[in-house]
Design a protein around this motif. Structure first.
Motif, PDB file in Angstrom:
ATOM      1  N   ILE A 150      -4.637 -20.636  18.559  1.00 37.65           N
ATOM      2  CA  ILE A 150      -5.199 -19.286  18.598  1.00 37.65           C
ATOM      3  C   ILE A 150      -4.499 -18.532  19.713  1.00 37.65           C
ATOM      4  CG2 ILE A 150      -7.274 -17.904  18.966  1.00 37.65           C
ATOM      5  CD1 ILE A 150      -8.869 -20.380  17.948  1.00 37.65           C
ATOM      6  N   ILE A 151      -3.986 -17.355  19.390  1.00 35.83           N
ATOM      7  CA  ILE A 151      -3.290 -16.519  20.359  1.00 35.83           C
ATOM      8  C   ILE A 151      -4.179 -15.323  20.691  1.00 35.83           C
ATOM      9  CG2 ILE A 151      -1.262 -15.069  20.775  1.00 35.83           C
ATOM     10  CD1 ILE A 151       0.331 -17.000  19.024  1.00 35.83           C
ATOM     11  N   ALA A 152      -4.444 -15.138  21.972  1.00 30.12           N
ATOM     12  CA  ALA A 152      -5.284 -14.028  22.434  1.00 30.12           C
ATOM     13  C   ALA A 152      -4.527 -12.713  22.341  1.00 30.12           C
ATOM     14  CB  ALA A 152      -5.708 -14.274  23.883  1.00 30.12           C
ATOM     15  N   THR A 153      -5.218 -11.675  21.853  1.00 26.40           N
ATOM     16  CA  THR A 153      -4.609 -10.359  21.689  1.00 26.40           C
ATOM     17  C   THR A 153      -5.613  -9.268  22.040  1.00 26.40           C
ATOM     18  OG1 THR A 153      -5.307 -10.001  19.401  1.00 26.40           O
ATOM     19  CG2 THR A 153      -3.280 -11.243  19.726  1.00 26.40           C
ATOM     20  N   ARG A 154      -5.148  -8.050  22.032  1.00 30.11           N
ATOM     21  CA  ARG A 154      -6.018  -6.875  22.064  1.00 30.11           C
ATOM     22  C   ARG A 154      -6.049  -6.211  20.694  1.00 30.11           C
ATOM     23  NH1 ARG A 154      -8.865  -8.112  26.135  1.00 30.11           N
ATOM     24  NH2 ARG A 154      -7.853  -7.960  28.140  1.00 30.11           N
ATOM     25  N   ASP A 155      -5.034  -6.509  19.859  1.00 28.11           N
ATOM     26  CA  ASP A 155      -4.968  -5.976  18.497  1.00 28.11           C
ATOM     27  C   ASP A 155      -4.418  -7.078  17.603  1.00 28.11           C
ATOM     28  OD1 ASP A 155      -4.370  -4.725  16.077  1.00 28.11           O
ATOM     29  OD2 ASP A 155      -3.709  -2.869  17.041  1.00 28.11           O
ATOM     30  N   ARG A 156      -5.305  -7.876  17.052  1.00 40.11           N
ATOM     31  CA  ARG A 156      -4.899  -9.058  16.287  1.00 40.11           C
ATOM     32  C   ARG A 156      -4.075  -8.708  15.057  1.00 40.11           C
ATOM     33  NH1 ARG A 156      -9.683 -10.978  12.602  1.00 40.11           N
ATOM     34  NH2 ARG A 156     -10.836  -9.031  12.375  1.00 40.11           N
ATOM     35  N   VAL A 157      -4.368  -7.586  14.426  1.00 37.38           N
ATOM     36  CA  VAL A 157      -3.627  -7.180  13.231  1.00 37.38           C
ATOM     37  C   VAL A 157      -2.189  -6.823  13.608  1.00 37.38           C
ATOM     38  CG1 VAL A 157      -3.492  -5.479  11.373  1.00 37.38           C
ATOM     39  CG2 VAL A 157      -5.710  -6.480  12.000  1.00 37.38           C
ATOM     40  N   ALA A 158      -2.021  -6.054  14.682  1.00 34.59           N
ATOM     41  CA  ALA A 158      -0.672  -5.672  15.129  1.00 34.59           C
ATOM     42  C   ALA A 158       0.123  -6.890  15.581  1.00 34.59           C
ATOM     43  CB  ALA A 158      -0.754  -4.640  16.252  1.00 34.59           C
ATOM     44  N   SER A 159      -0.527  -7.805  16.302  1.00 36.95           N
ATOM     45  CA  SER A 159       0.178  -9.005  16.757  1.00 36.95           C
ATOM     46  C   SER A 159       0.609  -9.859  15.580  1.00 36.95           C
ATOM     47  CB  SER A 159      -0.699  -9.813  17.711  1.00 36.95           C
ATOM     48  OG  SER A 159      -0.789  -9.169  18.960  1.00 36.95           O
ATOM     49  N   ALA A 160      -0.277 -10.083  14.619  1.00 34.97           N
ATOM     50  CA  ALA A 160       0.081 -10.880  13.449  1.00 34.97           C
ATOM     51  C   ALA A 160       1.227 -10.221  12.687  1.00 34.97           C
ATOM     52  CB  ALA A 160      -1.136 -11.068  12.543  1.00 34.97           C
ATOM     53  N   ALA A 161       1.179  -8.908  12.553  1.00 38.56           N
ATOM     54  CA  ALA A 161       2.247  -8.187  11.850  1.00 38.56           C
ATOM     55  C   ALA A 161       3.581  -8.348  12.577  1.00 38.56           C
ATOM     56  CB  ALA A 161       1.882  -6.715  11.705  1.00 38.56           C
ATOM     57  N   PHE A 162       3.561  -8.320  13.906  1.00 36.13           N
ATOM     58  CA  PHE A 162       4.783  -8.503  14.692  1.00 36.13           C
ATOM     59  C   PHE A 162       5.394  -9.875  14.409  1.00 36.13           C
ATOM     60  CE2 PHE A 162       6.875 -10.036  18.580  1.00 36.13           C
ATOM     61  CZ  PHE A 162       7.807  -9.024  18.794  1.00 36.13           C
ATOM     62  N   TYR A 163       4.595 -10.925  14.463  1.00 34.20           N
ATOM     63  CA  TYR A 163       5.093 -12.278  14.207  1.00 34.20           C
ATOM     64  C   TYR A 163       5.593 -12.406  12.774  1.00 34.20           C
ATOM     65  CZ  TYR A 163       3.221 -14.224  18.599  1.00 34.20           C
ATOM     66  OH  TYR A 163       2.968 -14.526  19.906  1.00 34.20           O
ATOM     67  N   ARG A 164       4.845 -11.855  11.826  1.00 36.03           N
ATOM     68  CA  ARG A 164       5.286 -11.919  10.428  1.00 36.03           C
ATOM     69  C   ARG A 164       6.633 -11.229  10.268  1.00 36.03           C
ATOM     70  NH1 ARG A 164       0.125 -10.357   9.119  1.00 36.03           N
ATOM     71  NH2 ARG A 164       0.880  -8.355   8.376  1.00 36.03           N
ATOM     72  N   PHE A 194     -10.472 -13.855  13.172  1.00 36.44           N
ATOM     73  CA  PHE A 194      -9.060 -14.225  13.175  1.00 36.44           C
ATOM     74  C   PHE A 194      -8.253 -13.488  12.113  1.00 36.44           C
ATOM     75  CE2 PHE A 194     -11.460 -18.123  14.305  1.00 36.44           C
ATOM     76  CZ  PHE A 194     -11.122 -18.158  15.646  1.00 36.44           C
ATOM     77  N   THR A 195      -7.023 -13.117  12.500  1.00 41.55           N
ATOM     78  CA  THR A 195      -5.987 -12.707  11.556  1.00 41.55           C
ATOM     79  C   THR A 195      -4.943 -13.803  11.627  1.00 41.55           C
ATOM     80  OG1 THR A 195      -6.439 -10.364  11.900  1.00 41.55           O
ATOM     81  CG2 THR A 195      -4.295 -10.928  10.962  1.00 41.55           C
ATOM     82  N   ASN A 196      -4.606 -14.382  10.477  1.00 39.45           N
ATOM     83  CA  ASN A 196      -3.808 -15.605  10.443  1.00 39.45           C
ATOM     84  C   ASN A 196      -2.452 -15.423   9.786  1.00 39.45           C
ATOM     85  OD1 ASN A 196      -6.101 -16.931  11.499  1.00 39.45           O
ATOM     86  ND2 ASN A 196      -6.901 -17.280   9.453  1.00 39.45           N
ATOM     87  N   ILE A 197      -1.492 -16.219  10.259  1.00 44.12           N
ATOM     88  CA  ILE A 197      -0.197 -16.348   9.606  1.00 44.12           C
ATOM     89  C   ILE A 197       0.089 -17.831   9.449  1.00 44.12           C
ATOM     90  CG2 ILE A 197       0.666 -14.150  10.506  1.00 44.12           C
ATOM     91  CD1 ILE A 197       2.440 -15.815  12.433  1.00 44.12           C
ATOM     92  N   ALA A 198       0.970 -18.146   8.518  1.00 44.46           N
ATOM     93  CA  ALA A 198       1.331 -19.543   8.272  1.00 44.46           C
ATOM     94  C   ALA A 198       2.809 -19.757   8.549  1.00 44.46           C
ATOM     95  CB  ALA A 198       1.009 -19.917   6.833  1.00 44.46           C
TER      96      ALA A 198
END
Length: 128
Positions: free
Chosen positions: A9-23, A37-41
């Motif tokens: 689990i990665i701590a964020t202030r904007d989980r959607v933006a962080s997940a989108a960045f990694y994706r 949680f907003t998840n990526i695989a």
């Protein structure tokens, strides 16, 4: 059963933006999300979950380090996306070689920050 890494689990202030960045950078797959949680695989069944930490509970997110082993082709594409977006990056974790990549351990590597301020490393060869 052998031991394998399953999720973090990665701590964020904007989980959607962080997940989108990694994706976007890592070409990671979107995974089903639930609850906070907003998840990526990632390959190998590894789940990365992003969770928002409320400012009133945790005033400052403590930066963590996450390293991703990628093949040469993905490194080329991801690095091009970082450069195109103007993302600050460094060849070293001390951030003394801005705008460069490194050639350590027989491969290539680069360090950069995610939207929450975590230190990311992308390498093409494992350290061991």
């Amino acid at each position: 059963m052998t031991c394998t890494f399953n999720h973090t689990i990665i701590a964020t202030r904007d989980r959607v933006a962080s997940a989108a960045f990694y994706r976007h950078v890592l070409e990671a797959a979107q995974a089903p999300s639930w609850g906070p949680f907003t998840n990526i695989a990632l390959d190998g069944g590894v789940l990365v979950q992003f969770a928002d930490l409320p400012l009133h509970v945790v005033p400052e997110i403590q930066p963590q380090h996450y390293a991703f082993l990628v093949d040469d082709a993905l490194f080329d594409r991801a690095y091009a996306r970082l450069v195109e977006a103007g993302t600050e990056h460094w060849a070293d974790p001390q951030r003394t070689r801005p705008g460069e990549i490194n050639y350590g351990h027989g491969g290539r590597g680069v360090y950069f920050l995610d939207p929450a301020g975590h230190y990311l490393e992308m390498i093409t060869r494992p350290y061991v």
